[in-house]
Write an enzyme that holds these catalytic residues in place. Structure first.
Site, PDB file in Angstrom:
ATOM      1  N   THR A   1      -1.824   3.439   4.134  1.00  0.00           N
ATOM      2  CA  THR A   1      -0.929   4.596   4.100  1.00  0.00           C
ATOM      3  C   THR A   1      -0.038   4.681   5.338  1.00  0.00           C
ATOM      4  O   THR A   1      -0.500   4.403   6.441  1.00  0.00           O
ATOM      5  CB  THR A   1      -1.816   5.862   4.084  1.00  0.00           C
ATOM      6  OG1 THR A   1      -2.586   5.808   2.899  1.00  0.00           O
ATOM      7  CG2 THR A   1      -1.031   7.134   4.144  1.00  0.00           C
TER       8      THR A   1
ATOM      9  N   THR B   1       1.642   7.022   0.180  1.00  0.00           N
ATOM     10  CA  THR B   1       0.742   5.908  -0.121  1.00  0.00           C
ATOM     11  C   THR B   1       0.727   5.576  -1.601  1.00  0.00           C
ATOM     12  O   THR B   1       1.087   6.424  -2.433  1.00  0.00           O
ATOM     13  CB  THR B   1      -0.703   6.278   0.306  1.00  0.00           C
ATOM     14  OG1 THR B   1      -1.526   5.134   0.278  1.00  0.00           O
ATOM     15  CG2 THR B   1      -1.323   7.331  -0.601  1.00  0.00           C
TER      16      THR B   1
ATOM     17  N   ARG C   1      -6.901   8.938 -10.041  1.00  0.00           N
ATOM     18  CA  ARG C   1      -7.527   9.215  -8.735  1.00  0.00           C
ATOM     19  C   ARG C   1      -6.444   9.580  -7.697  1.00  0.00           C
ATOM     20  O   ARG C   1      -5.429   8.916  -7.579  1.00  0.00           O
ATOM     21  CB  ARG C   1      -8.313   7.982  -8.272  1.00  0.00           C
ATOM     22  CG  ARG C   1      -8.991   8.148  -6.895  1.00  0.00           C
ATOM     23  CD  ARG C   1      -8.133   7.609  -5.783  1.00  0.00           C
ATOM     24  NE  ARG C   1      -8.796   7.693  -4.482  1.00  0.00           N
ATOM     25  CZ  ARG C   1      -8.193   7.504  -3.322  1.00  0.00           C
ATOM     26  NH1 ARG C   1      -6.917   7.206  -3.274  1.00  0.00           N
ATOM     27  NH2 ARG C   1      -8.864   7.602  -2.204  1.00  0.00           N
TER      28      ARG C   1
ATOM     29  N   THR D   1      -5.409   8.174   7.688  1.00  0.00           N
ATOM     30  CA  THR D   1      -5.377   7.001   6.821  1.00  0.00           C
ATOM     31  C   THR D   1      -6.815   6.533   6.654  1.00  0.00           C
ATOM     32  O   THR D   1      -7.684   6.852   7.456  1.00  0.00           O
ATOM     33  CB  THR D   1      -4.473   5.887   7.412  1.00  0.00           C
ATOM     34  OG1 THR D   1      -4.489   4.755   6.544  1.00  0.00           O
ATOM     35  CG2 THR D   1      -4.916   5.453   8.789  1.00  0.00           C
ATOM     36  N   GLY D   2      -7.051   5.788   5.591  1.00  0.00           N
ATOM     37  CA  GLY D   2      -8.407   5.331   5.334  1.00  0.00           C
ATOM     38  C   GLY D   2      -8.936   5.928   4.039  1.00  0.00           C
ATOM     39  O   GLY D   2      -8.155   6.442   3.235  1.00  0.00           O
TER      40      GLY D   2
ATOM     41  N   SER E   1       0.802  -1.227   0.000  1.00  0.00           N
ATOM     42  CA  SER E   1       0.000   0.000   0.000  1.00  0.00           C
ATOM     43  C   SER E   1       0.831   1.272   0.000  1.00  0.00           C
ATOM     44  O   SER E   1       0.283   2.367   0.068  1.00  0.00           O
ATOM     45  CB  SER E   1      -0.948  -0.004   1.199  1.00  0.00           C
ATOM     46  OG  SER E   1      -0.241  -0.263   2.379  1.00  0.00           O
TER      47      SER E   1
HETATM   48  N1  ASP Z   1      -5.834   7.466   2.463  1.00  0.00           N
HETATM   49  C1  ASP Z   1      -5.359   6.702   1.334  1.00  0.00           C
HETATM   50  C2  ASP Z   1      -6.098   7.115   0.097  1.00  0.00           C
HETATM   51  O1  ASP Z   1      -7.295   7.292   0.166  1.00  0.00           O
HETATM   52  C3  ASP Z   1      -5.492   5.239   1.487  1.00  0.00           C
HETATM   53  C4  ASP Z   1      -5.144   4.615   2.788  1.00  0.00           C
HETATM   54  O2  ASP Z   1      -4.884   5.234   3.786  1.00  0.00           O
HETATM   55  O3  ASP Z   1      -5.127   3.416   2.792  1.00  0.00           O
HETATM   56  O4  ASP Z   1      -5.483   7.163  -0.945  1.00  0.00           O
END
Ligand code: ASP
Length: 338
Positions: free
Chosen positions: A197, A215, A225, A248-249, A95
């Site tokens: 991330t 990330t 994107r 993160t998320g 990731s």
């Molecule tokens: N925040 C990151 C994104 O949306 C992804 C992640 O944290 O896993 O690209």
């Protein structure tokens, strides 16, 4: 993975550590929610420094070089760059950096940003073929009058600065992507078990704060994107007078509330790091309601070296390293839905 009981135990311990570190001086009522919101009075509190915190269990490997720098009197900025580079360069991490999951067309495209104690920042988005986007982001900050470079322009800039181009799609991530292509179900779910991330926040021995975030974004995302991670104010924010936050998320949900900037602003208004992260998650819940079937996690570190975090669902962990500990802890989370 930790079982639920271990997790609850860790949450309780982590919570206690955070609360003791941020003793409540007064308690105001937040009129909009009718709940008590603690207000910290940080004046005259001893500063606990240095400290570094970073998201997920890959934070443990990232904190090693970061701590070495901090413990030797180095700057938070150098620490947060060196720390996340380790995870970017780990091909087994799917990731972040090399080995990151590609977009739906098979291109690994990376997002990163960095911010220092002077309010300076740099970012790159949709950068391909460069293993350490965080270092390119730092060059954008230090060598250009800009904050963000994207796509081809970011790649050309990186090459002009001596970064080496390389294929970031590992055999393993290629095989997984090919498997995904069989159904190509476009379901940008940020799961709870995978480690996503890396965001890192640090305060150095001078008391200066910096942060970094890097990330490969959502696995099999639409080409082009970009999520929250390279966006200053969303994936990361630092205000050296107050504190720093990272996220993160699911990036779209974090961008919608200017997540990390909000967390820092809440700390400015007296919220502890954990309370500020919780309020940011609640704002996301307010927008998405029960449709929020994705994970979100925030971490925050204030000027006193106190830290905390909060997530929408359970299992969000983070690594903490300071003079007395080097460990993984779990944040508190929105228990109403679990
Ligand atoms: N925040 C990151 C994104 O949306 C992804 C992640 O944290 O896993 O690209």
């Amino acid at each position: 993975m930790k079982n639920r009981r271990d997790f609850l135990k860790l949450t309780a311990l982590g919570g206690a550590a955070v609360v003791t570190g941020s003793l409540i001086q007064s308690c105001d009522t937040d009129k909009t929610k009718g709940t008590a919101v603690s207000k910290q009075d940080n004046k005259n509190k001893p500063i606990q420094k240095p400290v570094v915190i970073s998201t997920w269990d890959h934070g443990m490997q990232a904190n090693i070089p970061a701590w070495e720098i901090l413990n030797n009197g180095g700057s938070a900025l150098d620490a947060v760059e060196a720390g996340v580079r380790v995870v970017e360069s780990d091909p087994n991490n799917s990731s972040v950096g090399i080995g990151g999951a590609p977009d739906r067309e098979g291109n690994v495209s990376l997002d990163a940003c960095i911010m220092d104690h002077k309010g300076m920042c740099g970012a790159v988005a949709a950068l391909e073929n460069i293993e350490n986007p965080i270092s390119v982001a730092r060059k954008v900050m230090e060598d250009t009058p800009h904050v963000m470079l994207v796509g081809k322009g970011a790649l050309e800039f990186a090459i002009s600065k001596g970064f080496e181009e390389k294929n970031l799609l590992t055999e393993d991530s290629k095989l997984k992507w090919e498997k995904w292509l069989e159904t190509s179900k476009y379901e940008p779910i940020i799961n709870i078990e995978n480690h996503d991330t890396i965001g890192m926040l640090a305060i150095d021995s001078e008391g200066n704060l910096s942060g970094s975030c890097t990330t490969s974004g959502l696995a099999y995302k639409l080409r082009g994107r970009v999520g929250d991670s390279p966006i200053i104010g969303a994936g990361l924010f630092v205000d050296n007078e107050i504190g720093a936050a990272c996220a993160t998320g699911l990036g779209e949900a974090i961008i919608r509330i200017a997540g990390s900037a909000i967390v820092v602003e809440l700390m400015r208004h007296g919220y502890s790091p954990t309370e500020a992260c919780k309020e940011a998650v609640e704002r996301i819940i307010k927008i998405h309601g029960k449709d929020a079937a994705f994970q979100i996690g925030f971490l925050a570190l204030n000027k006193q070296g106190e830290y905390g975090g909060y997530s929408l669902f359970s299992q969000f962990n983070f690594a903490i390293t300071n003079k007395s500990k080097n460990e993984l802890a779990y944040t508190e989370y929105n228990k109403e839905w679990t």
